[in-house]
Design a protein around this motif. Structure first.
Motif, short mmCIF file in Angstrom:
data_model
loop_
_atom_site.label_atom_id
_atom_site.label_comp_id
_atom_site.label_asym_id
_atom_site.label_seq_id
_atom_site.Cartn_x
_atom_site.Cartn_y
_atom_site.Cartn_z
N SER A 1 0.83 -1.22 0.00
CA SER A 1 0.00 0.00 0.00
C SER A 1 0.86 1.26 0.00
O SER A 1 0.61 2.19 -0.78
N ASP A 2 1.86 1.27 0.88
CA ASP A 2 2.72 2.46 0.93
C ASP A 2 3.49 2.62 -0.38
O ASP A 2 3.64 3.75 -0.89
N THR A 3 3.97 1.51 -0.93
CA THR A 3 4.69 1.59 -2.21
C THR A 3 3.78 2.20 -3.28
O THR A 3 4.19 3.09 -4.03
N ALA A 4 2.52 1.77 -3.31
CA ALA A 4 1.58 2.27 -4.32
C ALA A 4 1.32 3.77 -4.13
O ALA A 4 1.25 4.53 -5.10
N LYS A 5 1.20 4.20 -2.87
CA LYS A 5 0.97 5.63 -2.61
C LYS A 5 2.18 6.46 -3.05
O LYS A 5 2.03 7.55 -3.61
N VAL A 6 3.37 5.94 -2.78
CA VAL A 6 4.60 6.66 -3.14
C VAL A 6 4.72 6.75 -4.67
O VAL A 6 4.96 7.84 -5.23
N ILE A 7 4.52 5.63 -5.35
CA ILE A 7 4.68 5.63 -6.82
C ILE A 7 3.64 6.53 -7.48
O ILE A 7 3.89 7.11 -8.54
N SER A 8 2.47 6.67 -6.83
CA SER A 8 1.43 7.57 -7.37
C SER A 8 1.93 9.01 -7.46
O SER A 8 1.40 9.82 -8.23
N CYS A 9 2.95 9.35 -6.66
CA CYS A 9 3.53 10.71 -6.70
C CYS A 9 4.50 10.87 -7.87
O CYS A 9 4.88 12.00 -8.21
N TYR A 10 4.95 9.76 -8.46
CA TYR A 10 5.98 9.84 -9.50
C TYR A 10 5.48 9.50 -10.90
O TYR A 10 6.06 9.94 -11.89
#
Ligand code: CP
Length: 308
Positions: free
Chosen positions: A85-94
Protein backbone atom coordinates in the motif's frame (compact mmCIF):
# COMPACT_ATOMS: atom_id res chain seq x y z
CA UNK A 1 -10.08 5.01 -10.50
CA UNK A 2 -10.32 2.24 -13.09
CA UNK A 3 -7.61 -0.44 -12.81
CA UNK A 4 -7.22 -3.92 -14.30
CA UNK A 5 -6.80 -6.54 -11.58
CA UNK A 6 -9.00 -9.33 -12.96
CA UNK A 7 -10.07 -9.76 -16.57
CA UNK A 8 -13.68 -9.60 -15.31
CA UNK A 9 -13.08 -5.96 -14.31
CA UNK A 10 -13.78 -5.26 -17.99
CA UNK A 11 -17.05 -6.09 -19.76
CA UNK A 12 -16.96 -8.20 -22.92
CA UNK A 13 -17.63 -4.98 -24.86
CA UNK A 14 -14.62 -3.28 -23.23
CA UNK A 15 -12.41 -6.30 -23.99
CA UNK A 16 -13.56 -6.35 -27.61
CA UNK A 17 -12.88 -2.60 -27.89
CA UNK A 18 -9.35 -3.11 -26.54
CA UNK A 19 -8.73 -5.81 -29.13
CA UNK A 20 -10.07 -3.47 -31.84
CA UNK A 21 -7.69 -0.73 -30.65
CA UNK A 22 -4.78 -3.19 -30.68
CA UNK A 23 -5.65 -4.18 -34.26
CA UNK A 24 -5.70 -0.49 -35.19
CA UNK A 25 -2.32 0.12 -33.53
CA UNK A 26 -0.86 -2.80 -35.52
CA UNK A 27 -2.25 -1.30 -38.75
CA UNK A 28 -1.43 2.36 -37.96
CA UNK A 29 1.42 2.58 -35.40
CA UNK A 30 2.34 6.18 -36.32
CA UNK A 31 -1.11 7.38 -35.26
CA UNK A 32 -0.29 6.40 -31.66
CA UNK A 33 3.38 7.41 -31.49
CA UNK A 34 2.84 10.51 -29.28
CA UNK A 35 -0.35 9.62 -27.41
CA UNK A 36 1.43 9.26 -24.05
CA UNK A 37 3.99 12.05 -24.41
CA UNK A 38 5.19 13.22 -20.96
CA UNK A 39 3.38 10.32 -19.23
CA UNK A 40 5.21 7.75 -17.09
CA UNK A 41 4.59 4.06 -16.56
CA UNK A 42 6.01 2.51 -13.37
CA UNK A 43 6.84 -1.19 -13.66
CA UNK A 44 6.96 -2.68 -10.16
CA UNK A 45 8.08 -6.28 -10.56
CA UNK A 46 8.48 -8.22 -7.33
CA UNK A 47 8.86 -11.47 -9.35
CA UNK A 48 10.96 -12.31 -12.42
CA UNK A 49 9.62 -11.52 -15.89
CA UNK A 50 10.93 -11.12 -19.41
CA UNK A 51 7.86 -10.68 -21.62
CA UNK A 52 5.41 -8.87 -19.38
CA UNK A 53 7.79 -6.23 -18.03
CA UNK A 54 9.64 -5.57 -21.26
CA UNK A 55 6.49 -5.55 -23.39
CA UNK A 56 4.88 -3.04 -21.02
CA UNK A 57 8.02 -0.91 -21.28
CA UNK A 58 8.16 -1.24 -25.07
CA UNK A 59 4.43 -0.43 -25.23
CA UNK A 60 4.82 2.81 -23.24
CA UNK A 61 7.88 3.88 -25.24
CA UNK A 62 6.04 3.24 -28.53
CA UNK A 63 3.22 5.46 -27.22
CA UNK A 64 5.73 8.29 -26.69
CA UNK A 65 5.85 7.92 -22.90
CA UNK A 66 8.62 6.91 -20.54
CA UNK A 67 9.19 4.24 -17.92
CA UNK A 68 10.48 4.03 -14.35
CA UNK A 69 10.52 1.06 -12.00
CA UNK A 70 12.35 -1.95 -10.64
CA UNK A 71 12.65 -5.55 -11.72
CA UNK A 72 13.92 -7.03 -8.48
CA UNK A 73 12.16 -6.59 -5.15
CA UNK A 74 15.57 -6.75 -3.39
CA UNK A 75 16.40 -3.41 -4.99
CA UNK A 76 13.23 -1.79 -3.67
CA UNK A 77 12.29 -0.70 -0.16
CA UNK A 78 9.97 -3.71 0.17
CA UNK A 79 13.20 -5.49 1.22
CA UNK A 80 13.23 -3.10 4.23
CA UNK A 81 9.63 -3.97 5.06
CA UNK A 82 7.64 -1.32 3.16
CA UNK A 83 4.06 -2.41 2.50
CA UNK A 84 2.49 -2.76 -0.94
CA UNK A 85 0.00 0.00 0.00
CA UNK A 86 2.72 2.46 0.93
CA UNK A 87 4.69 1.59 -2.21
CA UNK A 88 1.58 2.27 -4.32
CA UNK A 89 0.97 5.63 -2.61
CA UNK A 90 4.60 6.66 -3.14
CA UNK A 91 4.68 5.63 -6.82
CA UNK A 92 1.43 7.57 -7.37
CA UNK A 93 3.53 10.71 -6.70
CA UNK A 94 5.98 9.84 -9.50
CA UNK A 95 4.09 8.06 -12.27
CA UNK A 96 0.77 8.10 -14.17
CA UNK A 97 0.11 4.35 -14.24
CA UNK A 98 1.50 1.23 -12.54
CA UNK A 99 2.06 -2.30 -13.85
CA UNK A 100 2.72 -4.61 -10.89
CA UNK A 101 3.76 -8.26 -10.65
CA UNK A 102 3.83 -9.84 -7.21
CA UNK A 103 4.20 -13.41 -5.84
CA UNK A 104 1.29 -12.86 -3.41
CA UNK A 105 -2.23 -13.32 -4.72
CA UNK A 106 -4.17 -10.09 -4.27
CA UNK A 107 -1.16 -7.75 -3.93
CA UNK A 108 -2.04 -5.71 -7.08
CA UNK A 109 -5.59 -5.30 -5.73
CA UNK A 110 -4.18 -3.92 -2.47
CA UNK A 111 -2.01 -1.56 -4.54
CA UNK A 112 -5.02 -0.41 -6.60
CA UNK A 113 -6.98 0.38 -3.44
CA UNK A 114 -4.13 2.56 -2.13
CA UNK A 115 -2.94 4.21 -5.38
CA UNK A 116 -4.32 7.39 -6.88
CA UNK A 117 -3.36 6.22 -10.41
CA UNK A 118 -4.50 3.15 -12.41
CA UNK A 119 -2.88 -0.18 -11.46
CA UNK A 120 -2.48 -3.11 -13.84
CA UNK A 121 -2.08 -6.63 -12.48
CA UNK A 122 0.91 -8.06 -14.34
CA UNK A 123 0.53 -11.44 -12.60
CA UNK A 124 -0.22 -12.21 -8.94
CA UNK A 125 1.03 -15.54 -7.63
CA UNK A 126 -0.92 -18.50 -9.00
CA UNK A 127 -4.06 -16.36 -9.28
CA UNK A 128 -4.51 -14.18 -12.36
CA UNK A 129 -2.65 -12.66 -15.31
CA UNK A 130 -5.27 -10.53 -17.10
CA UNK A 131 -2.93 -8.82 -19.59
CA UNK A 132 -1.66 -12.21 -20.78
CA UNK A 133 -5.32 -13.04 -21.30
CA UNK A 134 -5.78 -9.95 -23.47
CA UNK A 135 -2.76 -11.09 -25.52
CA UNK A 136 -4.20 -14.61 -25.80
CA UNK A 137 -7.60 -13.29 -26.91
CA UNK A 138 -6.05 -10.99 -29.51
CA UNK A 139 -3.94 -13.84 -30.90
CA UNK A 140 -6.90 -16.22 -31.10
CA UNK A 141 -9.08 -13.55 -32.74
CA UNK A 142 -6.41 -12.68 -35.30
CA UNK A 143 -5.71 -16.36 -36.08
CA UNK A 144 -9.28 -17.71 -35.99
CA UNK A 145 -11.24 -14.55 -36.83
CA UNK A 146 -13.55 -15.08 -33.84
CA UNK A 147 -13.74 -15.72 -30.10
CA UNK A 148 -16.77 -18.01 -30.14
CA UNK A 149 -17.71 -21.48 -31.42
CA UNK A 150 -14.39 -23.26 -31.04
CA UNK A 151 -12.70 -25.93 -28.89
CA UNK A 152 -9.64 -25.05 -26.82
CA UNK A 153 -7.43 -27.53 -24.96
CA UNK A 154 -5.46 -26.34 -21.92
CA UNK A 155 -2.51 -28.65 -21.30
CA UNK A 156 0.00 -28.90 -18.44
CA UNK A 157 -0.07 -27.16 -15.07
CA UNK A 158 -3.70 -26.11 -14.75
CA UNK A 159 -3.43 -25.82 -10.96
CA UNK A 160 -0.82 -23.08 -10.68
CA UNK A 161 -1.02 -21.67 -14.23
CA UNK A 162 -2.53 -18.23 -13.64
CA UNK A 163 -2.76 -17.53 -17.37
CA UNK A 164 -5.11 -20.53 -17.68
CA UNK A 165 -7.38 -19.26 -14.89
CA UNK A 166 -7.67 -15.79 -16.42
CA UNK A 167 -8.25 -17.07 -19.96
CA UNK A 168 -10.97 -19.51 -18.87
CA UNK A 169 -12.73 -16.66 -17.05
CA UNK A 170 -12.57 -14.57 -20.20
CA UNK A 171 -13.66 -17.29 -22.66
CA UNK A 172 -16.60 -18.30 -20.45
CA UNK A 173 -18.28 -15.07 -21.58
CA UNK A 174 -18.23 -15.95 -25.30
CA UNK A 175 -20.72 -18.27 -27.04
CA UNK A 176 -20.10 -21.99 -27.35
CA UNK A 177 -16.44 -22.22 -26.34
CA UNK A 178 -15.79 -25.88 -25.48
CA UNK A 179 -12.95 -26.51 -23.02
CA UNK A 180 -10.71 -29.57 -22.76
CA UNK A 181 -8.58 -29.75 -19.60
CA UNK A 182 -5.46 -31.91 -20.04
CA UNK A 183 -3.26 -32.35 -16.95
CA UNK A 184 -1.82 -34.86 -14.50
CA UNK A 185 -4.20 -35.53 -11.59
CA UNK A 186 -2.00 -33.47 -9.24
CA UNK A 187 -2.16 -30.40 -11.49
CA UNK A 188 -5.89 -30.27 -12.26
CA UNK A 189 -7.76 -26.98 -12.56
CA UNK A 190 -8.64 -25.66 -9.07
CA UNK A 191 -12.27 -26.02 -8.04
CA UNK A 192 -12.64 -22.24 -7.71
CA UNK A 193 -12.32 -22.07 -11.48
CA UNK A 194 -13.97 -25.40 -12.40
CA UNK A 195 -16.99 -25.11 -10.12
CA UNK A 196 -17.38 -21.36 -9.89
CA UNK A 197 -16.76 -20.56 -13.55
CA UNK A 198 -17.25 -23.58 -15.81
CA UNK A 199 -20.02 -25.36 -13.94
CA UNK A 200 -21.84 -22.24 -12.78
CA UNK A 201 -21.95 -20.90 -16.34
CA UNK A 202 -22.84 -24.25 -17.91
CA UNK A 203 -19.67 -24.33 -20.05
CA UNK A 204 -19.05 -27.66 -21.78
CA UNK A 205 -15.75 -29.14 -20.54
CA UNK A 206 -13.96 -32.47 -20.29
CA UNK A 207 -10.96 -33.49 -18.18
CA UNK A 208 -8.35 -35.96 -19.34
CA UNK A 209 -4.72 -36.91 -18.78
CA UNK A 210 -4.20 -37.93 -22.45
CA UNK A 211 -3.31 -35.15 -24.90
CA UNK A 212 -3.09 -37.39 -27.96
CA UNK A 213 -6.62 -38.76 -27.55
CA UNK A 214 -8.20 -35.28 -27.63
CA UNK A 215 -5.80 -33.70 -30.14
CA UNK A 216 -8.07 -34.17 -33.23
CA UNK A 217 -10.91 -32.17 -31.56
CA UNK A 218 -8.88 -29.05 -30.84
CA UNK A 219 -8.98 -25.72 -32.70
CA UNK A 220 -6.63 -24.09 -30.18
CA UNK A 221 -4.05 -25.83 -27.97
CA UNK A 222 -2.81 -23.79 -25.01
CA UNK A 223 0.37 -25.42 -23.65
CA UNK A 224 1.72 -24.38 -20.25
CA UNK A 225 4.88 -24.80 -18.22
CA UNK A 226 4.83 -26.67 -14.91
CA UNK A 227 5.26 -23.76 -12.47
CA UNK A 228 8.38 -24.77 -10.54
CA UNK A 229 8.26 -21.66 -8.33
CA UNK A 230 4.85 -22.63 -6.88
CA UNK A 231 5.81 -26.16 -5.77
CA UNK A 232 6.46 -26.94 -2.11
CA UNK A 233 8.94 -29.72 -2.83
CA UNK A 234 11.37 -30.32 -5.67
CA UNK A 235 10.64 -34.05 -5.86
CA UNK A 236 7.06 -33.42 -7.00
CA UNK A 237 8.22 -30.85 -9.54
CA UNK A 238 10.81 -33.22 -11.02
CA UNK A 239 8.23 -36.00 -11.27
CA UNK A 240 5.65 -33.80 -13.04
CA UNK A 241 7.71 -31.35 -15.09
CA UNK A 242 7.84 -33.37 -18.30
CA UNK A 243 4.27 -34.69 -18.17
CA UNK A 244 3.55 -33.26 -21.64
CA UNK A 245 6.03 -32.56 -24.40
CA UNK A 246 4.50 -31.51 -27.71
CA UNK A 247 6.45 -33.02 -30.63
CA UNK A 248 5.82 -33.10 -34.39
CA UNK A 249 4.77 -36.75 -34.03
CA UNK A 250 2.04 -35.79 -31.54
CA UNK A 251 0.68 -33.25 -34.03
CA UNK A 252 0.02 -35.84 -36.75
CA UNK A 253 -3.62 -36.18 -35.65
CA UNK A 254 -4.12 -32.42 -35.13
CA UNK A 255 -6.27 -30.19 -37.34
CA UNK A 256 -4.33 -28.51 -40.16
CA UNK A 257 -5.42 -25.09 -38.84
CA UNK A 258 -4.76 -25.79 -35.16
CA UNK A 259 -3.50 -22.68 -33.33
CA UNK A 260 -0.77 -23.60 -30.80
CA UNK A 261 -0.35 -21.07 -28.00
CA UNK A 262 1.94 -20.88 -24.95
CA UNK A 263 2.23 -17.86 -22.65
CA UNK A 264 6.00 -18.61 -22.39
CA UNK A 265 8.57 -19.02 -20.96
CA UNK A 266 8.82 -22.51 -22.44
CA UNK A 267 10.93 -25.12 -20.69
CA UNK A 268 10.37 -28.53 -22.34
CA UNK A 269 6.65 -28.46 -23.15
CA UNK A 270 7.01 -27.70 -26.86
CA UNK A 271 9.81 -29.19 -28.93
CA UNK A 272 11.73 -26.51 -30.84
CA UNK A 273 11.09 -28.68 -33.92
CA UNK A 274 7.54 -27.26 -33.87
CA UNK A 275 8.62 -23.61 -34.00
CA UNK A 276 8.62 -23.53 -37.82
CA UNK A 277 5.23 -25.26 -38.11
CA UNK A 278 2.67 -22.68 -39.33
CA UNK A 279 0.40 -23.78 -36.49
CA UNK A 280 2.91 -22.51 -33.89
CA UNK A 281 1.54 -19.10 -32.85
CA UNK A 282 3.37 -18.52 -29.56
CA UNK A 283 5.82 -15.95 -30.88
CA UNK A 284 2.97 -14.10 -32.64
CA UNK A 285 1.30 -14.15 -29.21
CA UNK A 286 4.33 -12.32 -27.76
CA UNK A 287 3.93 -9.56 -30.34
CA UNK A 288 0.18 -9.33 -29.79
CA UNK A 289 0.90 -8.81 -26.08
CA UNK A 290 2.81 -5.58 -26.74
CA UNK A 291 0.04 -4.12 -28.90
CA UNK A 292 -2.78 -5.01 -26.55
CA UNK A 293 -0.80 -3.56 -23.62
CA UNK A 294 -0.48 -0.34 -25.63
CA UNK A 295 -4.28 -0.36 -26.05
CA UNK A 296 -4.72 -0.99 -22.32
CA UNK A 297 -2.40 1.84 -21.25
CA UNK A 298 -4.32 4.20 -23.56
CA UNK A 299 -7.71 3.12 -22.18
CA UNK A 300 -6.73 3.43 -18.50
CA UNK A 301 -4.94 6.77 -18.94
CA UNK A 302 -7.93 8.16 -20.88
CA UNK A 303 -10.37 7.01 -18.20
CA UNK A 304 -8.15 8.56 -15.51
CA UNK A 305 -8.31 11.86 -17.42
CA UNK A 306 -4.54 11.85 -17.96
CA UNK A 307 -4.68 11.87 -21.77
CA UNK A 308 -7.41 12.85 -24.23
N1 CP B 1 4.03 -14.78 -20.17
C1 CP B 1 4.70 -14.17 -19.16
O1 CP B 1 4.09 -13.69 -18.21
O2 CP B 1 6.05 -14.16 -19.31
P1 CP B 1 7.07 -13.46 -18.27
O3 CP B 1 6.97 -14.25 -16.98
O4 CP B 1 8.40 -13.54 -18.92
O5 CP B 1 6.60 -12.06 -18.06
Amino acid sequence: MKSLIDILDFSVEEVNELLDTADDIIANPDKYAECCKRKKLATLFFEPSTRTRLSFEAAMIELGGSVIGFSDAQNSSSSKGESVSDTAKVISCYADIIAMRHPKEGAPLVAAQAASIPVINAGDGGHNHPTQTLADLLTIRREKGKLDNFTIGFCGDLKFGRTVHSLINALARYENVRIVLISPDELKLPSYVKTDVLEKKGITYVQTTDLEVVMPELDVLYMTRVQKERFFNEEDYLRLKDSYILTPQKLTAAKPDLCILHPLPRVNEISVAIDDDPRACYFKQVLCAKYVRMALILKLLKEAGKIV
